[in-house]
Motif scaffolding. Structure first.
Motif, mmCIF file in Angstrom:
data_model
loop_
_atom_site.group_PDB
_atom_site.id
_atom_site.type_symbol
_atom_site.label_atom_id
_atom_site.label_comp_id
_atom_site.label_asym_id
_atom_site.label_seq_id
_atom_site.Cartn_x
_atom_site.Cartn_y
_atom_site.Cartn_z
ATOM 1 N N GLY A 55 -37.080 58.549 -8.080
ATOM 2 C CA GLY A 55 -36.387 57.375 -8.599
ATOM 3 C C GLY A 55 -37.067 56.097 -8.156
ATOM 4 O O GLY A 55 -38.165 56.122 -7.589
ATOM 5 N N PRO A 56 -36.418 54.957 -8.374
ATOM 6 C CA PRO A 56 -37.017 53.667 -8.033
ATOM 7 C C PRO A 56 -36.862 53.344 -6.555
ATOM 8 O O PRO A 56 -35.894 53.745 -5.913
ATOM 9 N N ILE A 57 -37.789 52.569 -6.040
ATOM 10 C CA ILE A 57 -37.758 52.240 -4.615
ATOM 11 C C ILE A 57 -36.647 51.254 -4.280
ATOM 12 O O ILE A 57 -36.349 51.030 -3.106
ATOM 13 N N ASN A 58 -36.006 50.670 -5.293
ATOM 14 C CA ASN A 58 -34.942 49.694 -5.046
ATOM 15 C C ASN A 58 -33.559 50.251 -5.357
ATOM 16 O O ASN A 58 -32.637 49.507 -5.697
ATOM 17 N N ASP A 59 -33.387 51.593 -5.239
ATOM 18 C CA ASP A 59 -32.106 52.199 -5.593
ATOM 19 C C ASP A 59 -31.048 52.055 -4.502
ATOM 20 O O ASP A 59 -29.918 52.485 -4.680
ATOM 21 N N GLN A 60 -31.415 51.462 -3.376
ATOM 22 C CA GLN A 60 -30.502 51.267 -2.242
ATOM 23 C C GLN A 60 -29.909 52.593 -1.761
ATOM 24 O O GLN A 60 -28.796 52.642 -1.244
ATOM 25 N N ALA A 64 -35.143 54.416 -1.735
ATOM 26 C CA ALA A 64 -35.394 53.251 -0.896
ATOM 27 C C ALA A 64 -35.596 53.657 0.559
ATOM 28 O O ALA A 64 -36.434 53.089 1.275
ATOM 29 N N THR A 65 -34.827 54.652 0.990
ATOM 30 C CA THR A 65 -34.940 55.132 2.364
ATOM 31 C C THR A 65 -36.315 55.737 2.631
ATOM 32 O O THR A 65 -36.940 55.477 3.659
ATOM 33 N N ASN A 66 -36.793 56.543 1.702
ATOM 34 C CA ASN A 66 -38.119 57.135 1.855
ATOM 35 C C ASN A 66 -39.211 56.075 1.796
ATOM 36 O O ASN A 66 -40.182 56.119 2.558
ATOM 37 N N SER A 262 -28.880 55.139 3.354
ATOM 38 C CA SER A 262 -29.415 53.797 3.570
ATOM 39 C C SER A 262 -28.255 52.882 3.922
ATOM 40 O O SER A 262 -27.087 53.280 3.856
ATOM 41 N N ASP A 263 -28.551 51.645 4.284
ATOM 42 C CA ASP A 263 -27.499 50.688 4.623
ATOM 43 C C ASP A 263 -26.928 50.118 3.333
ATOM 44 O O ASP A 263 -27.421 49.133 2.795
ATOM 45 N N GLN A 264 -25.855 50.740 2.862
ATOM 46 C CA GLN A 264 -25.227 50.291 1.622
ATOM 47 C C GLN A 264 -24.163 49.227 1.857
ATOM 48 O O GLN A 264 -23.560 48.735 0.899
ATOM 49 N N PHE A 280 -35.784 56.562 8.460
ATOM 50 C CA PHE A 280 -36.980 57.264 8.018
ATOM 51 C C PHE A 280 -38.255 56.583 8.498
ATOM 52 O O PHE A 280 -39.347 57.102 8.280
ATOM 53 N N LYS A 281 -38.111 55.440 9.144
ATOM 54 C CA LYS A 281 -39.283 54.869 9.806
ATOM 55 C C LYS A 281 -39.739 55.835 10.892
ATOM 56 O O LYS A 281 -40.906 56.245 10.933
ATOM 57 N N ASN A 282 -38.825 56.224 11.755
ATOM 58 C CA ASN A 282 -39.162 57.200 12.793
ATOM 59 C C ASN A 282 -39.498 58.564 12.201
ATOM 60 O O ASN A 282 -40.417 59.254 12.656
ATOM 61 N N PHE A 283 -38.741 58.956 11.167
ATOM 62 C CA PHE A 283 -38.926 60.277 10.574
ATOM 63 C C PHE A 283 -40.324 60.417 9.969
ATOM 64 O O PHE A 283 -41.008 61.426 10.167
ATOM 65 N N TYR A 284 -40.764 59.411 9.243
ATOM 66 C CA TYR A 284 -42.090 59.471 8.627
ATOM 67 C C TYR A 284 -43.205 59.350 9.665
ATOM 68 O O TYR A 284 -44.231 60.027 9.568
ATOM 69 N N ILE A 285 -43.007 58.481 10.633
ATOM 70 C CA ILE A 285 -44.005 58.366 11.697
ATOM 71 C C ILE A 285 -44.162 59.700 12.423
ATOM 72 O O ILE A 285 -45.274 60.143 12.721
ATOM 73 N N TRP A 286 -43.043 60.341 12.691
ATOM 74 C CA TRP A 286 -43.068 61.668 13.315
ATOM 75 C C TRP A 286 -43.825 62.668 12.444
ATOM 76 O O TRP A 286 -44.708 63.389 12.907
ATOM 77 N N ALA A 287 -43.497 62.702 11.142
ATOM 78 C CA ALA A 287 -44.118 63.673 10.245
ATOM 79 C C ALA A 287 -45.614 63.417 10.090
ATOM 80 O O ALA A 287 -46.427 64.351 10.132
#
Length: 347
Positions: A55-60, A64-66, A262-264, A280-287
Motif C-alpha cells: 500500500g501507500p507509505i502515507n496510510d498511517q 507507513a510503519t514499515n 502506528s501512532d493513529q 520498526f526503526k529498531n525492528f528494521y535496524i535489527w533485521a
C-alpha cells in the motif's frame, strides 16, 4: 509505481528468534570469524536491497510503519535501499522476479500476504535472500522472514481497551483471517473482556469481523458503523487503510478507538485515545544488522516483541495515569514471565 532511493546504515540490537509455523528458531551465530560484508569484500553501500510495500507509505498504518523503519535506517548508515509502494497482489511474483533478475541481494516485502509469492519465486534465485516482514513461511535456505510478535502488541492494546471501555462491548476488525491475525485478535479480545469484567462490567463481550481487504476505506467505515450501532463503544482495527474508515465512523458516532501498528492518535486524539506503535526503526535496524552480519538465516523465522521493546504505547490526554500504570504493570508482568499469551489463542 514509485521507486525511491535512500541510504541505509546497519546497526545491531539484540532480539530473540523463536520457532513459528514449523520453522527452525533463529538467533545469534556465535563465534563467526567475520561478517557477511567482510567475507564478501562488499561495503554496506554495495548491497542491493529493496522493500516492497502493498500500500501507500502515507496510510498511517502498516505501510507507513514499515517505511518508517526504512527511513530510520536511511538516516544512519551507508547502504542504498529502494522501496516500491502500492504493489497489487497480482503483481507480487512478477515484482519479486524483476528484482531477483536484476541481482538484488535482499528483497524485503511488508506483509504475510507475500508468503506464497516468496515460496513460488525464491527457489529459482538462490543468490537472493527473500524476507517477508510479518511472514511465517520459511521453506528454503534463502527464505528468512522477520516477525513482530503482534499478539504481544495486541496484549498492550487490550489493557488500554479494557480500561477505556464504558460498557464492555468491544468491536474488532481484521484485514484477512490468517493465523497471525487470528492470534492477535484472540489475545486482544479475551484480555480486554477479562479486564472489563474485573472492573465490574457485566456482560462484557467482543465481536469480530474481517474486511477481507487492506485498502477499502468505505467498507471499514460501513463495518464500524454497524458494530457501533449494535452497541460497541471501543474499536480495534488492524486492516491498513480499512482502519481509516473505521476511525471516521468512530468519530462520527462518539466511540473510542485503540490505534495499532502506528501512532493513529494524530488522526483525532479524542477518538483514537491511545495507540500501540510498532517501533520498526529498531525492528528494521535489527533485521538489517542480522543480514549484514550474515545471520539472517534461511529456514527460520526471526522474531522480536515486547522483550525487544519494539511495541510502544502512545497516549492522549484522555488516558489517565491509572491506565498508564496498568499498561506499565502489564508489560512488566509479561517480561517477568507471569503472562502466557499463547494460552489465549483459540484452539
Amino acid at each position: 509505481m514509485k521507486k525511491r532511493f535512500g541510504a541505509l546504515l546497519m546497526a545491531g540490537i539484540t532480539a530473540a528468534a523463536l520457532v513459528l509455523s514449523g520453522c527452525s528458531s533463529g538467533g545469534k551465530t556465535e563465534g563467526a570469524a567475520e561478517t557477511k560484508a567482510q567475507a564478501s569484500g562488499k561495503s554496506a553501500a554495495d548491497y542491493k536491497i529493496v522493500l516492497i510495500l502493498p500500500g501507500p507509505i502515507n496510510d498511517q498504518s502498516w505501510n507507513a510503519t514499515n517505511y518508517a523503519g526504512l527511513t530510520a535506517c536511511n538516516e544512519k548508515l551507508g547502504t542504498k535501499m529502494e522501496y516500491i509502494e502500492n504493489v497489487q497482489a497480482s503483481d507480487y511474483e512478477s515484482t519479486f522476479r524483476e528484482y531477483a533478475e536484476r541481482g538484488y541481494d535482499l528483497i524485503m516485502a511488508a506483509g504475510s500476504q507475500f508468503d506464497e509469492a516468496v515460496a513460488a519465486v525464491a527457489p529459482n534465485y538462490k543468490d537472493t535472500t527473500f524476507c517477508a516482514v510479518n511472514g511465517s513461511k520459511c521453506d528454503g535456505d534463502n527464505v528468512a522472514p522477520i516477525f513482530p510478535k503482534e499478539y504481544e502488541a495486541s496484549y498492550i492494546a487490550s489493557i488500554l481497551a479494557g480500561n477505556v471501555t464504558k460498557n464492555g462491548n468491544f468491536a474488532t476488525i481484521g484485514g484477512f483471517p490468517n493465523e497471525p491475525m487470528e492470534h492477535l485478535m484472540d489475545v486482544y479480545e479475551k484480555n480486554s473482556v477479562k479486564i472489563a469484567e474485573s472492573r465490574g462490567i457485566s456482560g462484557a463481550k467482543a465481536t469480530r469481523a474481517y474486511a477481507n481487504s487492506w485498502n477499502d476505506v468505505a467498507l471499514g467505515k460501513q463495518m464500524a458503523e454497524q458494530m457501533i450501532d449494535n452497541g460497541a463503544d471501543t474499536l480495534f482495527v488492524y486492516a491498513n487503510e480499512v482502519g481509516l474508515g473505521s476511525i471516521e465512523a468512530a468519530k462520527a458516532k462518539g466511540a473510542k478507538f485503540i490505534g495499532f501498528s502506528s501512532d493513529q492518535t494524530t488522526i483525532d486524539p479524542n477518538t483514537v485515545v491511545a495507540s500501540v506503535n510498532f517501533d520498526f526503526k529498531n525492528f528494521y535496524i535489527w533485521a538489517l544488522g542480522l543480514y549484514m552480519d550474515g545471520k539472517l538465516s534461511g529456514n527460520m523465522v526471526h522474531e522480536a516483541g515486547i522483550n525487544e521493546d519494539i511495541f510502544v504505547p502512545v497516549y492522549t490526554d484522555n488516558i489517565t495515569q491509572e491506565i498508564k500504570d496498568a499498561v506499565d504493570q502489564g508489560i512488566k508482568d509479561f517480561k517477568d514471565g507471569k503472562v502466557d499469551l499463547q494460552a489465549l489463542f483459540e484452539k
